[in-house]
Design a protein around this motif. Structure first.
Motif, mmCIF file in Angstrom:
data_model
loop_
_atom_site.group_PDB
_atom_site.id
_atom_site.type_symbol
_atom_site.label_atom_id
_atom_site.label_comp_id
_atom_site.label_asym_id
_atom_site.label_seq_id
_atom_site.Cartn_x
_atom_site.Cartn_y
_atom_site.Cartn_z
ATOM 1 N N LEU A 1 -2.800 2.445 1.173
ATOM 2 C CA LEU A 1 -1.752 2.361 0.157
ATOM 3 C C LEU A 1 -0.445 1.826 0.748
ATOM 4 N N ASN A 2 -0.051 2.327 1.886
ATOM 5 C CA ASN A 2 1.198 1.863 2.503
ATOM 6 C C ASN A 2 1.163 0.363 2.778
ATOM 7 N N ALA A 3 0.069 -0.093 3.407
ATOM 8 C CA ALA A 3 -0.042 -1.515 3.733
ATOM 9 C C ALA A 3 -0.090 -2.360 2.462
ATOM 10 N N GLY A 4 -0.870 -1.921 1.478
ATOM 11 C CA GLY A 4 -0.983 -2.708 0.248
ATOM 12 C C GLY A 4 0.310 -2.750 -0.540
ATOM 13 N N LEU A 5 1.022 -1.644 -0.649
ATOM 14 C CA LEU A 5 2.268 -1.610 -1.424
ATOM 15 C C LEU A 5 3.348 -2.467 -0.774
ATOM 16 N N LEU A 6 3.409 -2.462 0.555
ATOM 17 C CA LEU A 6 4.387 -3.317 1.231
ATOM 18 C C LEU A 6 4.062 -4.789 1.011
ATOM 19 N N ALA A 7 2.775 -5.124 0.988
ATOM 20 C CA ALA A 7 2.384 -6.507 0.693
ATOM 21 C C ALA A 7 2.708 -6.867 -0.749
ATOM 22 N N LEU A 8 2.495 -5.925 -1.677
ATOM 23 C CA LEU A 8 2.792 -6.183 -3.095
ATOM 24 C C LEU A 8 4.286 -6.322 -3.336
ATOM 25 N N GLU A 9 5.106 -5.686 -2.541
ATOM 26 C CA GLU A 9 6.552 -5.836 -2.711
ATOM 27 C C GLU A 9 6.978 -7.267 -2.426
ATOM 28 N N ARG A 10 6.286 -7.915 -1.472
ATOM 29 C CA ARG A 10 6.609 -9.309 -1.166
ATOM 30 C C ARG A 10 5.998 -10.261 -2.191
ATOM 31 N N ASN A 11 4.811 -9.900 -2.713
ATOM 32 C CA ASN A 11 4.151 -10.745 -3.710
ATOM 33 C C ASN A 11 3.402 -9.840 -4.683
ATOM 34 N N PRO A 12 4.019 -9.444 -5.800
ATOM 35 C CA PRO A 12 3.415 -8.467 -6.719
ATOM 36 C C PRO A 12 2.153 -8.939 -7.437
ATOM 37 N N THR A 13 1.810 -10.201 -7.297
ATOM 38 C CA THR A 13 0.661 -10.723 -8.052
ATOM 39 C C THR A 13 -0.616 -10.806 -7.213
ATOM 40 N N GLN A 14 -0.613 -10.254 -5.998
ATOM 41 C CA GLN A 14 -1.803 -10.338 -5.140
ATOM 42 C C GLN A 14 -2.898 -9.436 -5.707
ATOM 43 N N ALA A 15 -3.922 -10.042 -6.294
ATOM 44 C CA ALA A 15 -4.975 -9.262 -6.949
ATOM 45 C C ALA A 15 -5.754 -8.407 -5.964
ATOM 46 N N ASP A 16 -5.998 -8.929 -4.752
ATOM 47 C CA ASP A 16 -6.788 -8.158 -3.791
ATOM 48 C C ASP A 16 -6.053 -6.910 -3.337
ATOM 49 N N GLN A 17 -4.742 -7.019 -3.174
ATOM 50 C CA GLN A 17 -3.966 -5.851 -2.768
ATOM 51 C C GLN A 17 -3.865 -4.830 -3.902
ATOM 52 N N LEU A 18 -3.717 -5.303 -5.123
ATOM 53 C CA LEU A 18 -3.707 -4.399 -6.275
ATOM 54 C C LEU A 18 -5.033 -3.645 -6.383
ATOM 55 N N GLU A 19 -6.114 -4.365 -6.164
ATOM 56 C CA GLU A 19 -7.431 -3.747 -6.244
ATOM 57 C C GLU A 19 -7.611 -2.692 -5.153
ATOM 58 N N ALA A 20 -7.163 -3.022 -3.926
ATOM 59 C CA ALA A 20 -7.300 -2.082 -2.813
ATOM 60 C C ALA A 20 -6.485 -0.814 -3.056
ATOM 61 N N CYS A 21 -5.257 -0.981 -3.548
ATOM 62 C CA CYS A 21 -4.401 0.186 -3.812
ATOM 63 C C CYS A 21 -4.968 1.032 -4.954
ATOM 64 N N MET A 22 -5.462 0.374 -6.004
ATOM 65 C CA MET A 22 -6.016 1.104 -7.124
ATOM 66 C C MET A 22 -7.237 1.913 -6.690
ATOM 67 N N ARG A 23 -8.103 1.325 -5.855
ATOM 68 C CA ARG A 23 -9.285 2.035 -5.382
ATOM 69 C C ARG A 23 -8.897 3.219 -4.498
ATOM 70 N N ALA A 24 -7.865 3.026 -3.657
ATOM 71 C CA ALA A 24 -7.432 4.116 -2.789
ATOM 72 C C ALA A 24 -6.914 5.290 -3.615
ATOM 73 N N ALA A 25 -6.102 5.010 -4.632
ATOM 74 C CA ALA A 25 -5.584 6.073 -5.499
ATOM 75 C C ALA A 25 -6.728 6.745 -6.262
ATOM 76 N N HIS A 26 -7.668 5.941 -6.738
ATOM 77 C CA HIS A 26 -8.813 6.463 -7.473
ATOM 78 C C HIS A 26 -9.655 7.379 -6.587
ATOM 79 N N SER A 27 -9.876 6.970 -5.341
ATOM 80 C CA SER A 27 -10.665 7.785 -4.413
ATOM 81 C C SER A 27 -9.964 9.109 -4.129
ATOM 82 N N LEU A 28 -8.670 9.050 -3.924
ATOM 83 C CA LEU A 28 -7.934 10.281 -3.639
ATOM 84 C C LEU A 28 -7.927 11.218 -4.841
#
Length: 774
Positions: free
Chosen positions: A26-53
Motif C-alpha cells: 500500500l505504501n509503495a502503491g500510494l506514493l506512486a499514485l500520488e505522482r500519477n493517479p491514473t496508473q491502473a496497475d498500482q490502483l489494482e495492487a492497492c485495492m487487492r492489498a486493502a481487500h486482503s487485509l
C-alpha cells in the motif's frame, strides 16, 4: 491458555505478518499514485492489498481492521471507476489508514480505539465528498518526527507456523469471499522468486558462517597429505625399479635360486603395494576435490544467507520523505537506484539510522519550498536520489538532492558565533575545510529547535555511525544546485578482504580498504627528518614505522637490501608500516575475539588462513593512535639496518618532563649534539621506559603527575640493573632544600631551569657521560 486462545494468538500473529507485507504494498502503491493517479496497475495492487487485509481482519475478529480496510477499498474502487480523481488529500487519508491497519493487530495502548476508527471513517467520508472536504478543511495529521536517529531493532525470530488443524476458510461462519485471502499472510515468508523464506536468529547465521569457513579451511589441510602420498608413490616406483636392476645383477652373477626367489617375492609385494597406493591416492585426490567443492559451496551459501538486497532497508523511507516534505510545505520525491545491490544484513541494519538522518536533513535543509524553487528556475517538486552500488569490494551509497546546497556565508557566521574559530581565520578557509565543521559534535546551523532539527544531533552522529562500520563519508555541494553525500562502507562485516603479512614470525592482516599502496623500499631511499624516518611517496614525505614495534613483536634480523612496506591511510593521515614478508591477499572470515580479552591494542579480530593457522586482523584506526603516541613520547624506533648499526655507538638519553615545551627543547638540543634521545611524559612513563630499554643518562623534572622525579630516582637506585645509571635533575625549584632532596634521592647532578641555558645543559651531560659517541 485454552486451545481457542492459542488459536486466536496464532491467527493474530499471522495477521501481523499479513499487515506488514500488505502495508508495504500500500505504501509503495500510494506514493506512486500520488505522482500519477491514473496508473491502473498500482490502483489494482492497492485495492487487492486493502481487500486482503479486510478479509484477514474479519477472520481474526478485528472489526476495527475490517472498517478501516473497507473505507480504503471504497476509495480505491471509486478511483478505478473514475468516480474519484486521487488528490494529495486522498493519498494522505489512505496513508493514514495504512498506519491504522498496522496498529490494529497490536495489543495494548498502541492499538486504535473505537473513537479513532469513527474519526477516520468521518475523515474519509469528507475527503470522498469534495463539497464536504471544502467545508470541513479536513487535515490528516502525519507524524514526521517519530523517526529516531538510532532506532531500536527487534530481535530476529523464527516465523511462527500456522496451526495445521485449522482451515482458515472455515474459521468463522458467514464471512465473505475475502476470507479466502488469508493464506496471503504467508507472503512475508515467500521471496520474489517464489521461494519460501524463514527467519532465523543472527547468532545462528554467524555460527553457520563460522562453521562453514572452518570446514573450508579443514579441506585445504588434505592437500599436504595428498602431496605426501604422491611423493611416496614416486619413491616406491623408484624402489621397484632398483629391485628389478638388483635382480638382473644377481642373475648375471649366478647367485642361488633362493636369493633370486626372495628378491622376486619382495618385488611382487612392492608391486601390490604400488597398486594399492595408486588406488588410494586416486580416491584421496577425488575425495579432496569433492570435499573442497562442497565446503566452498557451503561457505558461499552461508555467506549468501547474510546478504540482503539494499531495498530491504528502504521500507518506509519514501513515505517518510513524502510526509516530512508535506509537513514542511515542500514537494519532495525520493528516487532509489540500485535496490537489488547485495549487502550484509548487519551493514544494512547499521546504515538505516545514518541514511534516515541524511534523508531528513536533505528535506529539511536542502530542498526549498515550491515558490523558492520556481523563482530559481527549478521544478516545484524537489528530488532526492539514493543510489547504491558495488565498487572495488565496497558498498558505495550516494545521497544527493537538487536543493539549495550549503549557504557558505551562513556557515561562516555560525562558526564564528559558536566560537569555533576567529572571523579572519574563517574567511581564509577553503570550502572543504568549512564543510568539515558540519561534522563536529553539537554543531547546527539552526538557531531555533524544531521537531526536525536544531538539537545539535547532526552530521557528527552520522559520521560516528559510518566509522563504526569502518567506512567514510564525504560531503560535496554546489551552492544553489544541491548537495551530495558519498558514503563507502564494507559490503559485509563478516568477511574482509585483506593483505596478509608476516611480523615477528606471526601472521597479521591489513584490511585492503585502508591500504594505499605496497612497495619494496630500498634502504637508500629512507631519509631522516627531525629525528624521524621518512620516505618519498606521491610527492610527499611519509613517516616510516616498524610493525614489530607497534605489535610488540621481535624485530627481524634479516639483512635485506630493501624493506617490505605497507602504506596505510585513514582519512588524511598516512604512514608506511615496515613488515617482514608479504603473504598475499586473502578473503578472511572475521572471527570476533573473546569478550574476556577486552580491547586488544591494534587488533580488531581474528581469522584462519588456508593452512589452518591463525591470523590477527589489524585495527588500522587504533594503529594510527599507537603511532601518534609513539611520536609524542619520542619512542619511535628506527628500522633502517644501516642506521641501526650507526646508532649503536651513539649514547642514549631519556628526558622525563610533563612540559611538552621543555621536553622538545631538551630533545632538540641533545639530538643536535648527536645523542640518541627518547622522552617520557611523567615519572611513571619514564619508569616503564627505563625497565624496557637501555639508556646512558636520565634527565628528569621533579614536579610531575602520577610519579614525581624524586620517586623515580628513588626507584631507580633500588634497582640492581639501573642503580649505576647517571641521573640529572632539572627543576624550576632552585632552593637549597630542593637541591638537597634531589641529591639525597640519588641524583648525580642538579640543574635549575631558572638558570637554564644551552651550554649549561650540554656541559652537564658531557661531564656525566662524555660525548655523544663512545
Amino acid at each position: 491458555m485454552t486451545p481457542e486462545q492459542m488459536r486466536d494468538a496464532s491467527l493474530l500473529e499471522l495477521f501481523s505478518l499479513e499487515a506488514e507485507a500488505q502495508t508495504q504494498v500500500l505504501n509503495a502503491g500510494l506514493l506512486a499514485l500520488e505522482r500519477n493517479p491514473t496508473q491502473a496497475d498500482q490502483l489494482e495492487a492497492c485495492m487487492r492489498a486493502a481487500h486482503s487485509l479486510k478479509g484477514a481482519a474479519r477472520i481474526v475478529g478485528l472489526d476495527a481492521g475490517v472498517r478501516v480496510a473497507h473505507v480504503m477499498e471504497d476509495c480505491l474502487v471509486a478511483a478505478q471507476e473514475r468516480r474519484v480523481y486521487l488528490m494529495p488529500e486522498h493519498i494522505d487519508a489512505l496513508l493514514l489508514g495504512t498506519d491504522l491497519l498496522m496498529r490494529v493487530g497490536t495489543p495494548g495502548p498502541g492499538a486504535p480505539g473505537t473513537l479513532d476508527i469513527d474519526a477516520y471513517e468521518a475523515q474519509m467520508a469528507a475527503v470522498m465528498d469534495p463539497l464536504a472536504a471544502a467545508a470541513a478543511q479536513v487535515q490528516v495529521s502525519v507524524p514526521v518526527s517519530a523517526v529516531p536517529l538510532a532506532p531500536a531493532e527487534p530481535p530476529i525470530e523464527v516465523a511462527p507456523e500456522p496451526p495445521r488443524d485449522i482451515d482458515p476458510s472455515q474459521a468463522m461462519p458467514g464471512q465473505d469471499d475475502s476470507a479466502a485471502e488469508l493464506p496471503a499472510s504467508r507472503a512475508r515468508r515467500v521471496s520474489d522468486t517464489g521461494e519460501r523464506v524463514l527467519r532465523v536468529t543472527a547468532e545462528r547465521l554467524n555460527s553457520l558462517l563460522d562453521l562453514s569457513s572452518k570446514s573450508l579451511v579443514e579441506t585445504q589441510r588434505l592437500k599436504p597429505y595428498l602431496l605426501t602420498m604422491q611423493r611416496l608413490k614416486r619413491m616406491q616406483a623408484q624402489s621397484i625399479r632398483a629391485l628389478g636392476g638388483l635382480g638382473e645383477q644377481l642373475q648375471l652373477e649366478g647367485h642361488s635360486a633362493e636369493v633370486r626367489d626372495a628378491l622376486a617375492q619382495a618385488q611382487s609385494l612392492l608391486d601390490q603395494t604400488q597398486q594399492m597406493l595408486l588406488q588410494q591416492t586416486a580416491e584421496l585426490d577425488d575425495f579432496g576435490w569433492q570435499a573442497s567443492q562442497r565446503a566452498q559451496l557451503l561457505y558461499d551459501t552461508a555467506l549468501a544467507c547474510r546478504m540482503r538486497p539494499f531495498a530491504d532497508m528502504l521500507g518506509g523511507q519514501e513515505r517518510m520523505v513524502r510526509d516530512l516534505g508535506r509537513s514542511l510545505g515542500k514537494q519532495v520525491r525520493l528516487d532509489i537506484e540500485g535496490e537489488k545491490t547485495q549487502v550484509d544484513r548487519d551493514v544494512l541494519e547499521k546504515l538505516e539510522a545514518p541514511l534516515t538522518h541524511l534523508l531528513r536533513n536533505a528535506v529539511d535543509h536542502g530542498i526549498e519550498t515550491a515558490e523558492q524553487r520556481l523563482l530559481a528556475g527549478k521544478p516545484a517538486e524537489g528530488r532526492v536520489v539514493l543510489r547504491a552500488s558495488h565498487q572495488a569490494g565496497l558498498l558505495v551509497v550516494e545521497l544527493s538532492d537538487d536543493g539549495a546546497g550549503v549557504d557558505l556565508a551562513a556557515l561562516r557566521r555560525s562558526i564564528v558565533q559558536r566560537g569555533l574559530s576567529a572571523a579572519d581565520t574563517v574567511e581564509q578557509l577553503s570550502e572543504e575545510e568549512l564543510l568539515s565543521f558540519l561534522f563536529l559534535p553539537g554543531f547546527s546551523m539552526r538557531d531555533t529547535v524544531t521537531e526536525v532539527s536544531g538539537r545539535g544531533v547532526g552530521l557528527d552522529a552520522v559520521l560516528h555511525l559510518i566509522r563504526q562500520l569502518r567506512g567514510s563519508v564525504e560531503l560535496i555541494q554546489v551552492p544553489g544546485q544541491g548537495s551530495r553525500f558519498h558514503i563507502e562502507v564494507p559490503l559485509t562485516l563478516s568477511v574482509v578482504r585483506s593483505l596478509a603479512v608476516e611480523v615477528g614470525g606471526e601472521a597479521y592482516a591489513f584490511p585492503l580498504a585502508h591500504i594505499e599502496h605496497t612497495m619494496d623500499l630500498p634502504a637508500e631511499d629512507i631519509i631522516q627528518l627531525e629525528g624521524r624516518q621518512h620516505f618519498w611517496f606521491q610527492n610527499r614525505h611519509v613517516g616510516l614505522v616498524a610493525a614489530s614495534q607497534l605489535l610488540q613483536r621481535p624485530a627481524s634480523q634479516g639483512d635485506e637490501a630493501s624493506l617490505k612496506v605497507v602504506v596505510i591511510r585513514d582519512r588524511e593521515a598516512i604512514y608506511g608500516v615496515a613488515v617482514e614478508r608479504f603473504i598475499g591477499e586473502r578473503t578472511l572470515v572475521v572471527l570476533p575475539l573473546d569478550a574476556r580479552l577486552g580491547k586488544v591494542q591494534d587488533i580488531s579480530a581474528g581469522a584462519l588462513l588456508d593452512n589452518g593457522s591463525v591470523v590477527l586482523i589489524i585495527d588500522v584506526e587504533d594503529m594510527f593512535r599507537s603511532v601518534e603516541k609513539l611520536l609524542n613520547t619520542g619512542r619511535l624506533e628506527r628500522i633502517d639496518k644501516r642506521s641501526q648499526q650507526a646508532e649503536s655507538a651513539r649514547k642514549r638519553v631519556l628526558v622525563v618532563d610533563d612540559s611538552l615545551t621543555v621536553r622538545e627543547l631538551q630533545r632538540k638540543l641533545l639530538s643536535h649534539r648527536g645523542y640518541d634521545v627518547a622522552v617520557a611524559v611523567d615519572g611513571m612513563d619514564g619508569w616503564n621506559a627505563l625497565r624496557s630499554e637501555d639508556f646512558d643518562l636520565l634527565i628528569t623534572d621533579i614536579d610531575m603527575p602520577r610519579m614525581d622525579g624524586i620517586e623515580l630516582v628513588t626507584l631507580l637506585r633500588r634497582d640492581t640493573r639501573l642503580q649505576s645509571l647517571p641521573v640529572m635533575v632539572v627543576s624550576y625549584k632552585d632552593r637549597e632544600e630542593d637541591r638537597r632532596r634531589g641529591l639525597d634521592a640519588g641524583a648525580d647532578y642538579y640543574l635549575a631551569k631558572a638558570s637554564f641555558h644551552d651550554d649549561a645543559l650540554l656541559d652537564a651531560v658531557v661531564e656525566l657521560i662524555g660525548g655523544a659517541r663512545g
